[in-house]
Design a protein around this motif. Structure first.
Motif, PDB file in Angstrom:
ATOM      1  N   TRP A 342     -28.485   3.515  55.013  1.00 22.98           N
ATOM      2  CA  TRP A 342     -28.000   3.153  53.882  1.00 22.98           C
ATOM      3  C   TRP A 342     -27.278   1.865  53.617  1.00 22.98           C
ATOM      4  N   GLN A 343     -27.457   1.164  52.521  1.00 18.61           N
ATOM      5  CA  GLN A 343     -27.107  -0.305  52.343  1.00 18.61           C
ATOM      6  C   GLN A 343     -25.529  -0.245  52.372  1.00 18.61           C
ATOM      7  N   GLY A 344     -24.876   0.777  51.833  1.00 21.44           N
ATOM      8  CA  GLY A 344     -23.109   0.830  52.236  1.00 21.44           C
ATOM      9  C   GLY A 344     -22.960   1.798  53.016  1.00 21.44           C
ATOM     10  N   GLU A 345     -21.854   2.441  52.856  1.00 20.92           N
ATOM     11  CA  GLU A 345     -21.284   3.678  53.565  1.00 20.92           C
ATOM     12  C   GLU A 345     -22.143   4.947  53.201  1.00 20.92           C
ATOM     13  N   ALA A 346     -22.662   5.585  54.046  1.00 21.61           N
ATOM     14  CA  ALA A 346     -23.616   6.646  54.048  1.00 21.61           C
ATOM     15  C   ALA A 346     -22.973   7.539  53.179  1.00 21.61           C
ATOM     16  N   PRO A 347     -23.369   8.390  52.017  1.00 21.18           N
ATOM     17  CA  PRO A 347     -22.908   9.120  51.340  1.00 21.18           C
ATOM     18  C   PRO A 347     -22.737  10.625  51.670  1.00 21.18           C
ATOM     19  N   THR A 348     -21.667  11.201  51.380  1.00 25.37           N
ATOM     20  CA  THR A 348     -21.338  12.756  51.666  1.00 25.37           C
ATOM     21  C   THR A 348     -21.725  13.544  50.560  1.00 25.37           C
ATOM     22  N   ASP A 349     -22.285  13.133  49.700  1.00 26.01           N
ATOM     23  CA  ASP A 349     -22.632  13.969  48.438  1.00 26.01           C
ATOM     24  C   ASP A 349     -23.962  14.204  48.589  1.00 26.01           C
ATOM     25  N   TRP A 350     -24.183  15.711  48.449  1.00 27.99           N
ATOM     26  CA  TRP A 350     -25.600  16.170  48.826  1.00 27.99           C
ATOM     27  C   TRP A 350     -26.591  15.428  47.583  1.00 27.99           C
ATOM     28  N   GLY A 377     -19.178  23.531  64.365  1.00 29.01           N
ATOM     29  CA  GLY A 377     -18.119  22.671  64.782  1.00 29.01           C
ATOM     30  C   GLY A 377     -17.345  21.916  63.816  1.00 29.01           C
ATOM     31  N   ASP A 378     -16.437  21.393  63.861  1.00 31.33           N
ATOM     32  CA  ASP A 378     -15.683  20.364  63.136  1.00 31.33           C
ATOM     33  C   ASP A 378     -16.396  18.915  63.131  1.00 31.33           C
ATOM     34  N   VAL A 379     -16.829  18.807  61.919  1.00 33.32           N
ATOM     35  CA  VAL A 379     -17.636  17.349  61.752  1.00 33.32           C
ATOM     36  C   VAL A 379     -17.063  16.402  62.417  1.00 33.32           C
ATOM     37  N   TYR A 383     -18.925  14.110  65.560  1.00 30.82           N
ATOM     38  CA  TYR A 383     -19.629  12.969  65.630  1.00 30.82           C
ATOM     39  C   TYR A 383     -18.478  11.882  65.831  1.00 30.82           C
ATOM     40  N   PRO A 384     -18.014  11.629  66.998  1.00 34.75           N
ATOM     41  CA  PRO A 384     -16.949  10.462  67.137  1.00 34.75           C
ATOM     42  C   PRO A 384     -17.552   9.177  66.994  1.00 34.75           C
ATOM     43  N   ASP A 385     -16.776   8.364  66.989  1.00 36.13           N
ATOM     44  CA  ASP A 385     -17.302   6.615  66.888  1.00 36.13           C
ATOM     45  C   ASP A 385     -17.922   6.411  67.901  1.00 36.13           C
ATOM     46  N   LEU A 386     -19.149   5.901  67.718  1.00 36.18           N
ATOM     47  CA  LEU A 386     -19.989   5.384  68.983  1.00 36.18           C
ATOM     48  C   LEU A 386     -20.334   3.855  68.603  1.00 36.18           C
ATOM     49  N   SER A 387     -19.343   3.456  67.869  1.00 37.13           N
ATOM     50  CA  SER A 387     -19.665   1.697  67.735  1.00 37.13           C
ATOM     51  C   SER A 387     -19.509   1.054  69.327  1.00 37.13           C
ATOM     52  N   PRO A 388     -20.163  -0.078  69.308  1.00 37.88           N
ATOM     53  CA  PRO A 388     -20.442  -0.770  70.835  1.00 37.88           C
ATOM     54  C   PRO A 388     -18.840  -1.506  70.840  1.00 37.88           C
ATOM     55  N   ALA A 442     -28.053   7.349  65.192  1.00 35.61           N
ATOM     56  CA  ALA A 442     -27.876   8.389  64.096  1.00 35.61           C
ATOM     57  C   ALA A 442     -26.767   7.784  63.522  1.00 35.61           C
ATOM     58  N   ARG A 443     -26.713   6.651  62.992  1.00 36.76           N
ATOM     59  CA  ARG A 443     -25.452   6.097  62.288  1.00 36.76           C
ATOM     60  C   ARG A 443     -25.003   6.974  61.214  1.00 36.76           C
ATOM     61  N   ALA A 444     -25.658   7.769  60.458  1.00 33.60           N
ATOM     62  CA  ALA A 444     -25.338   8.634  59.375  1.00 33.60           C
ATOM     63  C   ALA A 444     -25.083  10.058  59.706  1.00 33.60           C
ATOM     64  N   ALA A 445     -25.122  10.254  60.782  1.00 29.84           N
ATOM     65  CA  ALA A 445     -25.143  11.832  61.206  1.00 29.84           C
ATOM     66  C   ALA A 445     -24.002  12.581  60.571  1.00 29.84           C
ATOM     67  N   LYS A 446     -22.746  11.955  60.887  1.00 29.54           N
ATOM     68  CA  LYS A 446     -21.647  12.610  60.135  1.00 29.54           C
ATOM     69  C   LYS A 446     -21.642  12.747  58.688  1.00 29.54           C
ATOM     70  N   ALA A 447     -22.067  11.820  58.086  1.00 29.63           N
ATOM     71  CA  ALA A 447     -22.103  11.878  56.539  1.00 29.63           C
ATOM     72  C   ALA A 447     -23.356  12.861  56.235  1.00 29.63           C
ATOM     73  N   TYR A 448     -24.322  12.764  56.884  1.00 31.77           N
ATOM     74  CA  TYR A 448     -25.548  13.966  56.520  1.00 31.77           C
ATOM     75  C   TYR A 448     -25.109  15.280  56.857  1.00 31.77           C
ATOM     76  N   HIS A 449     -24.346  15.586  57.813  1.00 31.19           N
ATOM     77  CA  HIS A 449     -23.816  16.914  58.159  1.00 31.19           C
ATOM     78  C   HIS A 449     -22.644  17.312  57.059  1.00 31.19           C
TER      79      HIS A 449
END
Length: 457
Positions: A342-350, A377-379, A383-388, A442-449
């Protein structure tokens, strides 16, 4: 400038190889070959700049990125694969630019098929001494295979990190220091992921140029012009004295910076006339389509049968390779796999996700969508932070997650109460390696879940 990505099937003899490439710009064709162990992603910024003058086509060299490997590691095989790629695209003649190993492959291709090129610009050309070949030996290209507990990841991170500190990378002493050292975790992470994509096949492409003899055209050869340039700090700059007498129209140039190398390369490429290309052929069962909807404006990777009418989606944190799509279609969701983020922060709105998925379905001609069940599980914990980070800790963290989620549900509850049955084959290192790379991408995994949970309410 828009960057597109494509897959094409390249036939050579009785074999067919699927290859991936990036494309940007318009006008005469410019073929671009990356260095090892990178991919065409290395040229994205440069393609947007040079696309003002050329139709830039950057291919993943076989065995790197998303291109299938060649069975033979000889540099001639990679040169022939390059010509086969041009044949598949229907390009009879083009200009070309390559950096390091990519440049060496192009020189060999030009020497064998001078009629296919109008001009060539490369960043460095290696002519190894016997002492250097002995130093490289087996140390430079050790086997790279996934290990059960992710031991290979620590080696990978340090190998990529220190290749800007020393040349060769394993010669950690004052005599082999480089002047371009850095410790930028974002840069190291990009290259490390490309190495993970290549796997052990990196040795074939890399080995081809390390073992290649001086393969320049004879001084009296009738060949297109070529500029070989290298910037201060590039270890191949010192190889200029080893090149010998070059053909007419060939020259070397030492410059101070990478930007200056690119500038003189472009200036050289623009001096020759190159034909404009026609439409490009693509593979039938795999591709990348542009999508614009609900804040997403990018490319979606798809695979499968576009005539099926059915689109199967993977779960958050995975990619399309986890879906048994059979005769149907599968995609990498936005912010997953080979699809853009996504161009900005991945949305959490379905509603936002659904808008994009409907646009994808329209583009691919599908009428039905099936959804994978997200993990329990708890979202926030799933999906913990996996930033390098500076030490590559995120690589090990992701490995431990994909291993544990085969044994416990949710994966972070590693106790008897949450143990689940599993097949030992599912935690084989090669299998975990695919899941590991999918999770890293999977940069947007948490938002998609989170969005999926809203859909189910």
């Amino acid at each position: 400038m828009m960057m597109t990505r494509h897959f094409i099937d390249v036939g050579q003899g009785t074999e067919t190889r699927r290859m991936h490439f990036r494309k940007a710009g318009s006008g005469p064709a410019l073929l671009m070959l990356h260095q090892s162990p990178r991919s065409s992603k290395e040229f994205e910024t440069l393609m947007r700049q040079w696309g003002e003058h050329f139709t830039c086509i950057a291919m993943d060299i076989p065995g790197f990125g998303q291109s299938e490997a060649v069975p033979d590691g000889d540099i001639g095989a990679f040169a022939d694969a390059t010509i086969g790629f041009l044949d598949a695209l229907g390009i009879e003649k083009c200009a070309a630019y390559g950096f390091h190993s990519g440049g060496m492959i192009l020189v060999t291709a030009l020497k064998r098929h001078p009629e296919r090129f109008s001009t060539l610009a490369i960043g460095g050309y290696a002519v190894w001494t016997e002492e250097e070949k002995d130093l490289f030996g087996e140390q430079y290209l050790p086997p790279f295979h996934p290990q059960p507990y992710g031991e290979h990841l620590q080696w990978l991170w340090n190998r990529i990190l220190e290749q800007s500190w020393f040349f060769p990378w394993f010669a950690a002493d004052k005599d082999h220091r480089l002047s371009v050292a850095h410790d930028d975790p974002e840069v190291v992470d990009v290259i490390a992921r490309e190495m993970l994509e290549a796997g052990d096949s990196y040795r074939a492409g890399y080995g081809a140029v390390l073992n290649a003899p001086r393969d320049l055209p004879a001084s009296d050869a009738e060949v297109p012009p070529c500029l070989i340039s290298a910037y201060d700090g590039d270890p191949l700059q010192t190889h200029f004295d080893r090149l010998g007498t070059l053909p007419k129209g060939w020259a070397t140039q030492k410059v101070k910076t990478p930007a200056e190398h690119q500038s003189v390369s472009l200036e050289h490429l623009l001096k020759s006339e190159t034909p404009t290309i026609e439409a490009i052929t693509e593979a039938d069962e795999e591709g990348v389509c542009p999508i614009e909807a609900a804040g997403f404006d990018g490319l979606i990777h798809w695979k499968g049968n576009r005539q099926s009418g059915l689109l199967r989606l993977h779960a958050p944190g995975f990619d399309l390779n986890s879906v048994d799509h059979g005769q149907s279609l599968a995609i990498d969701l936005p912010g997953h796999g080979l699809s853009d983020d996504w161009q900005g922060e991945a949305p959490t709105d379905w509603a936002d996700w659904l808008s994009v998925l409907n646009a994808v379905a329209d583009a691919l001609g599908t009428s039905d969508i099936t959804y994978a069940v997200p993990p329990a599980g708890d979202v926030d914990q799933l999906y913990p932070d996996l930033s390098p980070d500076r030490f590559g800790c995120h690589l090990n963290k992701a490995w431990q997650i994909v291993r544990a989620r085969h044994m416990f549900r949710p994966w972070y509850e590693a106790n008897v109460a949450h143990a689940i049955d599993f097949d030992a084959a599912d935690i084989a290192p090669d299998k975990l390696a695919k899941d590991h790379l999918a999770l890293l991408n999977a940069r947007a995994a948490k938002a998609y879940h989170t969005a999926l949970l809203g859909r189910q309410i």
